[in-house]
Design an enzyme around this catalytic site. Structure first.
Site, PDB file in Angstrom:
ATOM      1  CG  PHE A  29     159.825  44.379  91.779  1.00 48.97           C
ATOM      2  CD1 PHE A  29     159.874  44.946  90.311  1.00 48.97           C
ATOM      3  CD2 PHE A  29     158.768  43.986  92.185  1.00 48.97           C
ATOM      4  CE1 PHE A  29     158.504  45.230  89.791  1.00 48.97           C
ATOM      5  CE2 PHE A  29     157.408  44.078  91.737  1.00 48.97           C
ATOM      6  CZ  PHE A  29     157.404  44.681  90.516  1.00 48.97           C
ATOM      7  N   GLY A  63     146.178  30.087  83.448  1.00 45.23           N
ATOM      8  CA  GLY A  63     147.084  31.067  83.830  1.00 45.23           C
ATOM      9  C   GLY A  63     148.551  30.694  83.319  1.00 45.23           C
ATOM     10  CG  HIS A  78     149.566  40.721  95.912  1.00 48.02           C
ATOM     11  ND1 HIS A  78     148.706  41.124  94.648  1.00 48.02           N
ATOM     12  CD2 HIS A  78     150.713  40.295  95.372  1.00 48.02           C
ATOM     13  CE1 HIS A  78     149.660  41.068  93.593  1.00 48.02           C
ATOM     14  NE2 HIS A  78     150.714  40.594  94.130  1.00 48.02           N
ATOM     15  CG  LEU A 133     149.132  45.516  92.945  1.00 51.45           C
ATOM     16  CD1 LEU A 133     149.191  45.126  94.269  1.00 51.45           C
ATOM     17  CD2 LEU A 133     149.878  44.548  92.018  1.00 51.45           C
ATOM     18  CB  SER A 140     154.378  34.911  91.582  1.00 54.11           C
ATOM     19  OG  SER A 140     153.302  34.103  91.122  1.00 54.11           O
ATOM     20  CG  LEU A 141     154.784  37.151  86.566  1.00 49.40           C
ATOM     21  CD1 LEU A 141     154.709  38.032  85.528  1.00 49.40           C
ATOM     22  CD2 LEU A 141     153.073  36.313  86.528  1.00 49.40           C
ATOM     23  CD  GLN A 162     153.562  38.993  98.924  1.00 45.43           C
ATOM     24  OE1 GLN A 162     153.292  39.159  97.717  1.00 45.43           O
ATOM     25  NE2 GLN A 162     154.764  39.019  99.318  1.00 45.43           N
ATOM     26  CG  HIS A 215     151.310  44.370  96.867  1.00 51.72           C
ATOM     27  ND1 HIS A 215     151.539  45.937  96.670  1.00 51.72           N
ATOM     28  CD2 HIS A 215     152.198  43.848  95.795  1.00 51.72           C
ATOM     29  CE1 HIS A 215     152.473  46.207  95.850  1.00 51.72           C
ATOM     30  NE2 HIS A 215     152.722  45.222  95.109  1.00 51.72           N
ATOM     31  NE  ARG A 239     155.284  42.688  96.701  1.00 49.86           N
ATOM     32  CZ  ARG A 239     154.801  41.919  95.512  1.00 49.86           C
ATOM     33  NH1 ARG A 239     154.254  40.765  95.375  1.00 49.86           N
ATOM     34  NH2 ARG A 239     155.306  42.341  94.142  1.00 49.86           N
ATOM     35  CB  THR A 294     153.309  47.336  89.928  1.00 48.08           C
ATOM     36  OG1 THR A 294     154.548  46.697  89.938  1.00 48.08           O
ATOM     37  CG2 THR A 294     153.492  48.630  88.978  1.00 48.08           C
ATOM     38  CD  GLU A 295     157.692  45.197  95.612  1.00 48.85           C
ATOM     39  OE1 GLU A 295     156.853  44.642  96.477  1.00 48.85           O
ATOM     40  OE2 GLU A 295     158.568  44.449  95.171  1.00 48.85           O
ATOM     41  NE  ARG A 315     154.188  36.154  94.921  1.00 40.75           N
ATOM     42  CZ  ARG A 315     154.319  37.285  94.028  1.00 40.75           C
ATOM     43  NH1 ARG A 315     155.272  37.685  93.413  1.00 40.75           N
ATOM     44  NH2 ARG A 315     153.061  38.027  93.965  1.00 40.75           N
ATOM     45  CB  ALA A 336     150.779  27.742  86.529  1.00 39.12           C
TER      46      ALA A 336
HETATM   47  C1  LIG Z   1     147.288  42.350  90.109  1.00 42.20           C
HETATM   48  C2  LIG Z   1     148.140  41.348  90.230  1.00 42.20           C
HETATM   49  C3  LIG Z   1     149.586  41.717  89.767  1.00 42.20           C
HETATM   50  C4  LIG Z   1     150.560  40.857  89.814  1.00 42.20           C
HETATM   51  N1  LIG Z   1     151.855  41.250  89.416  1.00 42.20           N
HETATM   52  C5  LIG Z   1     152.680  40.330  89.401  1.00 42.20           C
HETATM   53  C6  LIG Z   1     153.900  40.602  88.862  1.00 42.20           C
HETATM   54  O1  LIG Z   1     154.322  41.802  88.345  1.00 42.20           O
HETATM   55  N2  LIG Z   1     155.054  39.798  89.118  1.00 42.20           N
HETATM   56  C7  LIG Z   1     154.652  38.507  89.536  1.00 42.20           C
HETATM   57  O2  LIG Z   1     155.640  37.524  89.588  1.00 42.20           O
HETATM   58  N3  LIG Z   1     153.621  38.175  90.098  1.00 42.20           N
HETATM   59  C8  LIG Z   1     152.796  39.156  90.060  1.00 42.20           C
HETATM   60  N4  LIG Z   1     151.444  38.692  90.708  1.00 42.20           N
HETATM   61  C9  LIG Z   1     151.235  37.350  90.840  1.00 42.20           C
HETATM   62  C10 LIG Z   1     151.002  36.261  89.874  1.00 42.20           C
HETATM   63  O3  LIG Z   1     150.411  37.181  88.785  1.00 42.20           O
HETATM   64  C11 LIG Z   1     150.147  35.133  90.293  1.00 42.20           C
HETATM   65  O4  LIG Z   1     150.616  34.688  91.391  1.00 42.20           O
HETATM   66  C12 LIG Z   1     150.077  34.173  88.944  1.00 42.20           C
HETATM   67  O5  LIG Z   1     150.029  35.039  87.786  1.00 42.20           O
HETATM   68  C13 LIG Z   1     149.406  33.122  89.219  1.00 42.20           C
HETATM   69  O6  LIG Z   1     149.329  32.217  88.204  1.00 42.20           O
HETATM   70  P1  LIG Z   1     148.580  30.814  88.001  1.00 42.20           P
HETATM   71  O7  LIG Z   1     148.932  30.406  86.674  1.00 42.20           O
HETATM   72  O8  LIG Z   1     149.070  29.926  89.056  1.00 42.20           O
HETATM   73  O9  LIG Z   1     146.951  31.175  88.101  1.00 42.20           O
HETATM   74  P2  LIG Z   1     146.027  32.312  87.386  1.00 42.20           P
HETATM   75  O10 LIG Z   1     146.570  33.074  86.372  1.00 42.20           O
HETATM   76  O11 LIG Z   1     145.156  32.819  88.429  1.00 42.20           O
HETATM   77  O12 LIG Z   1     144.779  31.400  86.519  1.00 42.20           O
HETATM   78  C14 LIG Z   1     144.134  30.295  87.128  1.00 42.20           C
HETATM   79  C15 LIG Z   1     143.242  29.750  86.381  1.00 42.20           C
HETATM   80  O13 LIG Z   1     142.640  28.665  86.739  1.00 42.20           O
HETATM   81  C16 LIG Z   1     141.261  28.600  86.249  1.00 42.20           C
HETATM   82  N5  LIG Z   1     140.203  28.130  87.400  1.00 42.20           N
HETATM   83  C17 LIG Z   1     140.252  28.377  88.766  1.00 42.20           C
HETATM   84  N6  LIG Z   1     139.271  27.640  89.122  1.00 42.20           N
HETATM   85  C18 LIG Z   1     138.717  26.920  88.151  1.00 42.20           C
HETATM   86  C19 LIG Z   1     137.774  25.740  88.095  1.00 42.20           C
HETATM   87  N7  LIG Z   1     136.832  25.738  89.363  1.00 42.20           N
HETATM   88  N8  LIG Z   1     137.227  25.264  87.154  1.00 42.20           N
HETATM   89  C20 LIG Z   1     138.194  25.665  85.862  1.00 42.20           C
HETATM   90  N9  LIG Z   1     139.010  26.435  85.981  1.00 42.20           N
HETATM   91  C21 LIG Z   1     139.458  27.096  87.258  1.00 42.20           C
HETATM   92  C22 LIG Z   1     140.946  30.128  85.860  1.00 42.20           C
HETATM   93  O14 LIG Z   1     139.866  30.375  85.213  1.00 42.20           O
HETATM   94  C23 LIG Z   1     142.311  30.557  85.441  1.00 42.20           C
HETATM   95  O15 LIG Z   1     142.313  30.372  83.946  1.00 42.20           O
HETATM   96  C24 LIG Z   1     150.148  39.747  90.462  1.00 42.20           C
HETATM   97  C25 LIG Z   1     149.031  39.290  91.011  1.00 42.20           C
HETATM   98  C26 LIG Z   1     148.178  40.242  90.904  1.00 42.20           C
HETATM   99  C27 LIG Z   1     146.635  39.708  91.471  1.00 42.20           C
END
Ligand SMILES: Cc1cc2nc3c(=O)[nH]c(=O)nc-3n(C[C@H](O)[C@H](O)[C@H](O)COP(=O)(O)OP(=O)(O)OC[C@H]3O[C@@H](n4cnc5c(N)ncnc54)[C@H](O)[C@@H]3O)c2cc1C
Length: 582
Positions: A115, A13, A347, A247, A394-395, A235, A237, A281, A249-250, A389, A15
Site C-alpha cells: 500500500f 462503524g 476521501h 473508490l 484508518s481501519l 485527503q 484519494h 496519497r 482501492t490503492e 493518512r 470505531a
Molecule cells: C470507500 C472507502 C474505502 C476505504 N478503504 C479503507 C481501507 O481499505 N483501509 C483503511 O484503513 N481505511 C479505509 N477507508 C477509511 C475507513 O474506512 C474509514 O475512515 C473508517 O471506516 C471510519 O470508521 P468510523 O467507525 O469512524 O465511522 P463510519 O464507519 O463512517 O461509521 C459512522 C457511524 O456513525 C453513524 N452516524 C453518523 N451520524 C450520526 C447521527 N447524527 N446519528 C446517529 N448515528 C450517526 C453512522 O450511521 C455510522 O453508523 C475507506 C473509506 C472509504 C470511504
C-alpha cells in the site's frame, strides 16, 4: 422516551463497534446509528488494515511508526503513532481470533499486500503490510464485530438520528436522538458518551464517502463551543472512478496497477522516482491534478488512467473482485482488457474532534478534557494521521483507539453516576428546537440544490490545491449558502420517516464544517501533506509545526471570519523532521 445505559456509543462503524465491545466488559452499552448498523461507511472499506506481521516480507512496527510519521508530513503526534503501530499486530491477530476471514498465503498465514507509503528499512523499498479480506476488508470486520456485539448483549438502536449532545456545564450526560420511524425525540442518558460518527466527505462534490458521511456530531460540538482540530487537512484519494468518485482501492496499485497519462507515460516516475505509484496519497493526487492541468490528461478530458492489465486475471478475480464489478457496472470497463478512467476523490478527514489517547474529548489546546465525552475513529483526531493518512491506517486507528475509548468510557460509571436525565423540555429542548426551526422555514430553496452548490464550491476552491484568493471566495460563497439554507422549504410536514427534515439538518452541519475547513485552510500559510497552498508551496516547520484548534467562540488567539484559532504543539518522540522524499 427515556433510555439509560452506562455507556452510549453514537455510530456503529468500526470505531463504534470496537468501543462498544470494550465498554461492555464494564457495564451496559447502547449503540445508536442513523442507518442499519452494518451499513456504516466502514463496511465500504476495501483495501486492508495495516500491521507489521511480517508474513510476506520482513517487517517491524518501528518501520510502520516511521512510515506513518513521514506520511503525515511530520504533523502526527509521534507518541500516539507509536501506540497505534505497536498495538497493530496484536489487534489484527485479535480480529482473526474473533472470526474475521482474512485472505491467506498459500501456507495459511494472513496474506499481506503493498500500500502507498508503507516501506521496509525506513523507506528503502515498498513492503507488504496491508492485511485484507479480498477487497471487502471493512465489511468482513464490521460483520464480525457486529456478531460479537450481539453475543455480548449490546443494545442497538438502528435508524436513530442524533440531534444533540446533552451537556451540564462541562459534563456530558448523553444524547438526544430522533427515532426516524416515528419522528419521536428520545433522551439517552449515560455516564459516558462515545462519538464514533465517521467522516464528512459529503462536503465535496466528488467523494468516495457514503451519503451518510455528513459530520453531524463534529458540527454539534462546534456549536457547543468545543474545538475541531486540523480541519484544513482533507485527503483526496488518487483513484476515484471518473465522474462518480467511487473508490478504486490503492490495493489495485499494491497488486501491480500503474497510473498512465494521456501520452501513455507512467508519470509517477517523475514525482516519486523511488516508490512511484505507491507514493503517499497526497503526492499522487497532486501529481494527477498537475498532469491534467498541464494538458497531459487523457484525450481532451480531465482524467488519467489506472491500468491493471499487467495483473494476472486470477489475482484480479481473487483479490479485487469488487473493483472489477464496480468498473464493469458503473463504467462499462473491464479492467482486465482496458484501463480505468480515474480522478482524485475526497476521501478522508485527517482532522476532527481532538482527543487524548484514551479518546477523551479535549476542550482546548491545553489538552483539558470534557467529563464523560469521548470520540474515536474518523470523526476524532488523536492525531495519528497528521497532515496525510497512509492507506490501511484508518481501519487500524478505528479499532485501536475505539477500544481505548471504550475501555476508558466503560470505567466512567465507577467515577460518577448520571441520574437518568428527566425527559424534560430542558433536556430535549435543543433537539426539538432544531427540528421545529427547520419546519418553520419558508422559501423556495431546495436542500439538494444548496448542497450541490456547496459541494461544487468546495471542490473548486478547497480541494487538492488551494490559494488565498480561492479560499476567500469560498468563504464568501459559504456565507451566501448559509443565507440560502434559511429559505429551504420543507414539503413533508409528517413525523414518520421525515428524511427531508433530517437532510436539511445534515446540510446545516455540512455548511458549518465547510466554513471550518476553509477558514482553517486560509490561516495555515504553508504546504504540508494534503494541504497544498499554491501561494505558500513550502512546508514551514518554523512557524507551522503545530495543530490548528478551530473554535466557533470568542476569546481565542486569532480570528478569520466566524472561526477563531489557537494552536497545540506536535508531540515529537524520537523521529526528527526531514524533507519528505519517496
Ligand atoms: C470507500 C472507502 C474505502 C476505504 N478503504 C479503507 C481501507 O481499505 N483501509 C483503511 O484503513 N481505511 C479505509 N477507508 C477509511 C475507513 O474506512 C474509514 O475512515 C473508517 O471506516 C471510519 O470508521 P468510523 O467507525 O469512524 O465511522 P463510519 O464507519 O463512517 O461509521 C459512522 C457511524 O456513525 C453513524 N452516524 C453518523 N451520524 C450520526 C447521527 N447524527 N446519528 C446517529 N448515528 C450517526 C453512522 O450511521 C455510522 O453508523 C475507506 C473509506 C472509504 C470511504
Amino acid at each position: 422516551m427515556l433510555h439509560r445505559f452506562d455507556t452510549l456509543v453514537i455510530g456503529s462503524g468500526l470505531a463504534g463497534l470496537s468501543a462498544a465491545i470494550e465498554a461492555s466488559r464494564h457495564g451496559s452499552v447502547a449503540v445508536i446509528a442513523k442507518l442499519y448498523p452494518t451499513r456504516c461507511h466502514s463496511s465500504a472499506a476495501q483495501g486492508g488494515i495495516a500491521a507489521a506481521l511480517g508474513n510476506e516480507d520482513p517487517d517491524s512496527p518501528e518501520w510502520h511508526v516511521y512510515d506513518t510519521i513521514k506520511g503525515s508530513d511530520y504533523l502526527a503526534d509521534q507518541d500516539a503513532v507509536r501506540t497505534m503501530c505497536e498495538a497493530a499486530v496484536k489487534t489484527v491477530i485479535g480480529l482473526e481470533h474473533m472470526g474475521v476471514p482474512f485472505s491467506r498465503t498459500p501456507g495459511g498465514k494472513i496474506a499481506q499486500r503493498r500500500f502507498g507509503g508503507h516501506t521496509k528499512e525506513f523507506g528503502a523499498a515498498p513492503v507488504r503490510r496491508a492485511c485484507y479480506c479480498a477487497d471487502r476488508t471493512g465489511l468482513a470486520i464490521v460483520t464480525t464485530l457486529y456478531e460479537q456485539s450481539q453475543r455480548r448483549g449490546i443494545k442497538f438502536f438502528p435508524e436513530f438520528h442524533v440531534l444533540d449532545i446533552m451537556m451540564e456545564g462541562d459534563r456530558c450526560l448523553g444524547a438526544a436522538a430522533m427515532e426516524i420511524r416515528t419522528g419521536e425525540i428520545c433522551a439517552f442518558s449515560a455516564c459516558a458518551t462515545i462519538l464514533a460518527t465517521g467522516g464528512y466527505g459529503r462536503v465535496f462534490r466528488t467523494t468516495s464517502n457514503a451519503i451518510q458521511s455528513t459530520g453531524d456530531l463534529p458540527g454539534i460540538l462546534l456549536e457547543k463551543g468545543l474545538p475541531l482540530e486540523d480541519m484544513e487537512f482533507f485527503q483526496f484519494h488518487p483513484t476515484g472512478l471518473y465522474g462518480l468518485g467511487i473508490l478504486v482501492t490503492e490495493g489495485a496499485r499494491g497488486e501491480g496497477g500503474v497510473l498512465v497519462n494521456g501520452k501513455g507515460e507512467r508519470f509517477m516516475e517523475r514525482y516519486a522516482p523511488h516508490i512511484k505509484d505507491l507514493a503517499p496519497r497526497d503526492m499522487v493526487s497532486r501529481a494527477i491534478t498537475t498532469e491534467i492541468r498541464e494538458g497531459r490528461g487523457v484525450g481532451e478530458r480531465d482524467f488519467v488512467y489506472l491500468d491493471l492489465r499487467a495483473i494476472p486475471e486470477k489475482t484480479l478475480s481473487e483479490r479485487l473482485p469488487e473493483i472489477m464489478n464496480f468498473c464493469r457496472i458503473y463504467m462499462g470497463v473491464d479492467p482486465s482488457v482496458a484501463p480505468i478512467p480515474v480522478v482524485p476523490t475526497a476521501h478522508y478527514a485527517m482532522g476532527g474532534i481532538p482527543t487524548d489517547q484514551g479518546g477523551r474529548v479535549m476542550k482546548n489546546e491545553a489538552g483539558e478534557t470534557t467529563l464523560g465525552l469521548f470520540a474515536a475513529g474518523e470523526c476524532a483526531c488523536v492525531s495519528v494521521h497528521g497532515a496525510n493518512r497512509l492507506g490501511c491506517n484508518s481501519l487500524l486507528d478505528t479499532v485501536v483507539f475505539g477500544r481505548r475509548a471504550g475501555e476508558a468510557a466503560g470505567k466512567m460509571k465507577d467515577i460518577f453516576m448520571v441520574e437518568a436525565a428527566a425527559e424534560s423540555e430542558e433536556v430535549l429542548g435543543p433537539a426539538k428546537n432544531t427540528v421545529s426551526e427547520i419546519l418553520r422555514r419558508r422559501g423556495d430553496e431546495k436542500t439538494g440544490a444548496v448542497r450541490k452548490d456547496l459541494q461544487e464550491l468546495m471542490m473548486g476552491r478547497c480541494s487538492v490545491f488551494r490559494n488565498e484568493a480561492g479560499l476567500k471566495a469560498a468563504l464568501e460563497g459559504i456565507k451566501e449558502l448559509k443565507e440560502r439554507a434559511k429559505h429551504i422549504a420543507i414539503t413533508d410536514r409528517g413525523k414518520r420517516f421525515n428524511t427531508e427534515v433530517l437532510e436539511a439538518i445534515e446540510l446545516g452541519r455540512l455548511i458549518d464544517l465547510a466554513e471550518v475547513i476553509v477558514s482553517s485552510a486560509v490561516q495555515r500559510k504553508e504546504s504540508r501533506g494534503a494541504h497544498s497552498r499554491e501561494d505558500y508551496p513550502e512546508r514551514d516547520d518554523k512557524n507551522w509545526l503545530k495543530h490548528t484548534f478551530a473554535f466557533k467562540k470568542a476569546g481565542a488567539f486569532k480570528t478569520e471570519g466566524n472561526i477563531e484559532f489557537s494552536y497545540r504543539p506536535v508531540s515529537i518522540a524520537g523521529f526528527p523532521l526531514r524533507k519528505r522524499e519517496y
